[in-house]
Design an enzyme around this catalytic site. Structure first.
Site, short mmCIF file in Angstrom:
data_model
loop_
_atom_site.label_atom_id
_atom_site.label_comp_id
_atom_site.label_asym_id
_atom_site.label_seq_id
_atom_site.Cartn_x
_atom_site.Cartn_y
_atom_site.Cartn_z
N SER A 1 -14.07 -18.56 16.48
CA SER A 1 -14.02 -18.08 17.86
C SER A 1 -15.41 -18.14 18.48
CB SER A 1 -13.49 -16.65 17.93
OG SER A 1 -14.45 -15.75 17.41
N CYS A 2 -15.47 -18.25 19.81
CA CYS A 2 -16.74 -18.24 20.53
C CYS A 2 -16.49 -17.63 21.91
CB CYS A 2 -17.32 -19.66 20.66
SG CYS A 2 -16.30 -20.77 21.65
N PRO A 3 -17.56 -17.22 22.60
CA PRO A 3 -17.35 -16.48 23.86
C PRO A 3 -16.57 -17.25 24.92
CG PRO A 3 -19.61 -16.26 23.13
CD PRO A 3 -18.97 -17.28 22.24
#
Lengths: 148, 512
Positions: free
Chosen positions: B8-10
């Protein structure tokens, strides 16, 4: 709906730094009507870039953002003659992928961008873009590899 | 081997998928199988539970909290930021293989995902993210404690403020003085003040007393909860017992919220250390319920009591002596010092010394309306009202500088500040001690000095707004208070704005 058109390929990108390179690439989206407000979009990209530079090993820069100023998921491809520093540890970027997504874009749209992101990790995909002689070839490679 | 993972990433449009691809390719190249759940904006297709069950190991490459972490419980886990997977997928796979092999030899020696840990979907949550710098991490630990403490501040503070208000109506101008004498345990001579035995449904005083004892009970939890959840953020579940018990001891020792922060960190690190011990299989089962709580509490509370008990007593004795030695010196200087002390630790030892100095004086002030003791009391109360009011003002003027729970707490802080309940500012001070304490000391000192300079007087030891009729020169009292509040709010806003712009410029999170 196409992710990229020949207008969104800049093979002789001439920019001194990240900000300038991003601005030039984003300008193509304004011209084609995919970006309704350049300043807003650039601001969104800058905010993302400030969180952490998006440069990756192997001379890749992937500035990207979800932005209210974007009307459809788009990719702009830039190939600067001289590398642009994108914050990667191993040197400047020579392949730049500006990824623009609309705020709250639908699942289908996002899946295409997800597929693109996955392709970016493939060395042969990157090499083929590095070797592409013209804009039409770039579009053809992306369409073949990502959209389908 | 078989692996599963989560990325996941922002932004959720690029790094999440690149990391997933990098891991899957690296695993395949090394002759393993791997399936990654991409928790990004294209929606995430949850991994089939059967696939997870069959997996030998887990790789989390994430900048957001892994959703549904519980599903991976008990498997050896590599936990890194998303960028690590993109830059070095093969390296992570090598690490994961090594972890699985190590796990097979000696399960206790490898990090495994813990059920009921920091899952976003269920249970208690922390504000701690992976892959951030030390300063950010410390702030996240503090913020976790603060976020659990805020409801106690609001509940307790508003109950007490309401009790003062009712007491004012029921008893008259001495209401706030009278009402704090009530408790649940009063006996002997004070038996009339035992509200549990004397509650009268038709007496407004009884209702006010009831609210007061409930509010005081809620306030008793501020520091233990702060401490407990700081420790929880550091050590996960094992931190709760040493944190809460340590915090409770800090309260009893009058160490205030700074003491609670100390026990929170101490408890958290001790619990984390013990929970990482390699222990024999037979003991592992009783580690979480017996061994970790027992040992971590023993060490945390033991260290705090034996090491800090005397220094706190010494500090309080010396401060008291210093204040007593100041009789005869400049009243304004005394007001300045008392004000600074009131604003320093908001109910901690330094604040207590200043407050006790003032209330002790009340006893010997006699009937004279302008006795110096009455001026000292006025300066101390005014100064004690500065911090919560200034924080309420700051959150109202510049909400963007504060988190959502802080803004909510800011609203309650108006009432708390007006009622001379300094604790209303503790959540802010605990989340950002250096900036808030510095601002509070300056603002409170200004108010203390001005209140003395103006010659305001007060013959009630508490009550804030509710005892205004007992304040001499109350317009000037309010002016002194307002000036301090504005000064402190100004400094808070300036410091926080500078921090925010600096953070925006130099943010170097490993986050993507």
């Amino acid at each position: 709906m196409s992710l990229i058109t020949t207008d969104q390929v800049v093979l002789d990108l001439d920019a001194a730094d990240r900000t300038e390179a991003t601005r030039q690439l984003a300008q193509t989206l304004v011209t084609s009507g995919r970006c309704t407000d350049l300043a807003t979009f650039l601001d969104d990209v800058r905010k993302r870039e400030e969180q952490m530079a998006t440069g990756l090993p192997g001379g890749i820069g992937i500035p990207h953002a979800r932005s209210a100023a974007i009307t459809q998921p788009s990719l702009v491809f830039g190939r600067p003659a001289t590398g642009v520093d994108w914050g990667a540890e191993d040197g400047p970027a020579t392949l730049i992928f500006l990824i623009a997504a609309p705020d709250g874009g639908g699942q289908e749209h996002m899946k295409i961008l997800a597929a693109l992101a996955r392709k970016l990790m493939r060395a042969e995909f990157r090499q083929s873009l590095r070797d592409a002689p013209d804009a039409a070839t770039v579009v053809e490679i992306v369409e073949r590899e990502v959209v389908n | 081997m078989k692996f599963v993972g989560v990325t996941s990433c922002p932004t959720g449009i690029a790094h999440t998928y690149m990391a997933a691809e990098a891991l899957e390719v690296a695993a395949r190249d090394a002759g393993h199988e791997m399936i990654v759940e991409t928790q990004g904006s294209a929606g995430s297709d949850p991994l089939d539970p059967a696939v997870i069950a069959a997996a030998d190991g887990v790789v989390f490459a994430h900048d957001l909290e892994v959703v549904g972490r519980d599903r991976f419980a008990g498997k050896p886990t590599i936990d890194v930021g998303v960028k690590k997977a993109i830059s070095d997928g093969p390296g992570l796979i090598t690490q994961a293989v090594a972890a699985v092999e190590q796990f097979r030899r000696d399960p206790g020696s490898v990090a495994v995902t813990v059920a009921g840990g920091s899952s976003a979907a269920t249970g208690l949550t922390t504000k701690v993210e992976s892959g951030v710098g030390t300063a950010t991490r410390i702030r996240q630990w503090l913020m976790t404690g603060v976020s659990y403490m805020i409801p106690f501040v609001a509940a307790g503070g508003i109950l007490i403020a309401l009790s003062f208000m009712l007491a004012q109506i029921a008893i008259g101008e001495d209401g706030a003085i009278e009402i704090v004498k009530y408790s649940l345990t009063a006996s002997g001579e004070d038996a009339a003040y035992n509200i549990a035995q004397n509650f009268d449904l038709l007496s407004l005083t009884s209702w006010a007393a009831l609210l007061f004892v409930m509010g005081a009970a809620a306030f008793g939890f501020l520091v233990p909860i702060l401490s407990g959840f700081i420790a929880f953020a550091i050590a996960d579940r094992p931190g709760i017992v040493p944190g809460i018990v340590g915090g409770s001891i800090a309260v009893t020792m009058q160490a205030g919220f700074l003491g609670g922060i100390a026990t929170g960190f101490l408890g958290g690190f001790v619990a984390r250390w013990i929970s990482r011990w390699k222990v024999h299989k037979g003991v592992r089962g009783v580690m979480p319920v017996v061994v970790i709580p027992l040992l971590s509490t023993l060490v945390t509370a033991g260290i705090f009591i034996t090491l800090l008990g005397r220094p706190i007593k010494w500090l309080m004795d010396n401060l008291t002596e210093g204040l007593n030695g100041m009789t005869g010196s400049s009243a304004v200087l005394l007001g300045l010092i008392l004000g600074a002390m009131m604003g320093f630790d908001l109910g901690g030892p330094v604040n207590k010394v200043a407050y006790t100095f003032a209330t002790t004086g009340l006893g010997v002030a006699g009937a004279a309306t302008d006795a110096p003791q009455l001026k000292i009391m006025a300066a101390v109360m005014a100064a004690g009202m500065v911090a919560p009011l200034a924080m309420a003002l700051s959150t109202a003027v510049r909400p963007g500088l504060f988190t959502e729970p802080e803004r909510e707490n800011g609203k309650a802080a108006w009432l708390l500040g007006l009622s001379f309940i300094s604790e209303g500012a503790i959540p802010f001070a605990a989340a950002d001690p250096v900036r808030i304490i510095a601002s509070s000391v300056v603002g409170s000192a200004a108010t203390g000095a001005l209140a003395m300079l103006f010659g305001t007087t007060l013959r009630a030891p508490h009550g804030g707004l509710w005892v205004l009729p007992l304040v001499g020169k109350f317009a000037l009292f309010v002016l002194a208070l307002a000036i301090g509040v504005v000064i402190m709010a100004g400094i808070v806003i300036a410091l926080k704005s500078r921090e925010q712009s600096k953070a925006a410029l130099t943010a170097t999170p490993l986050a993507a």
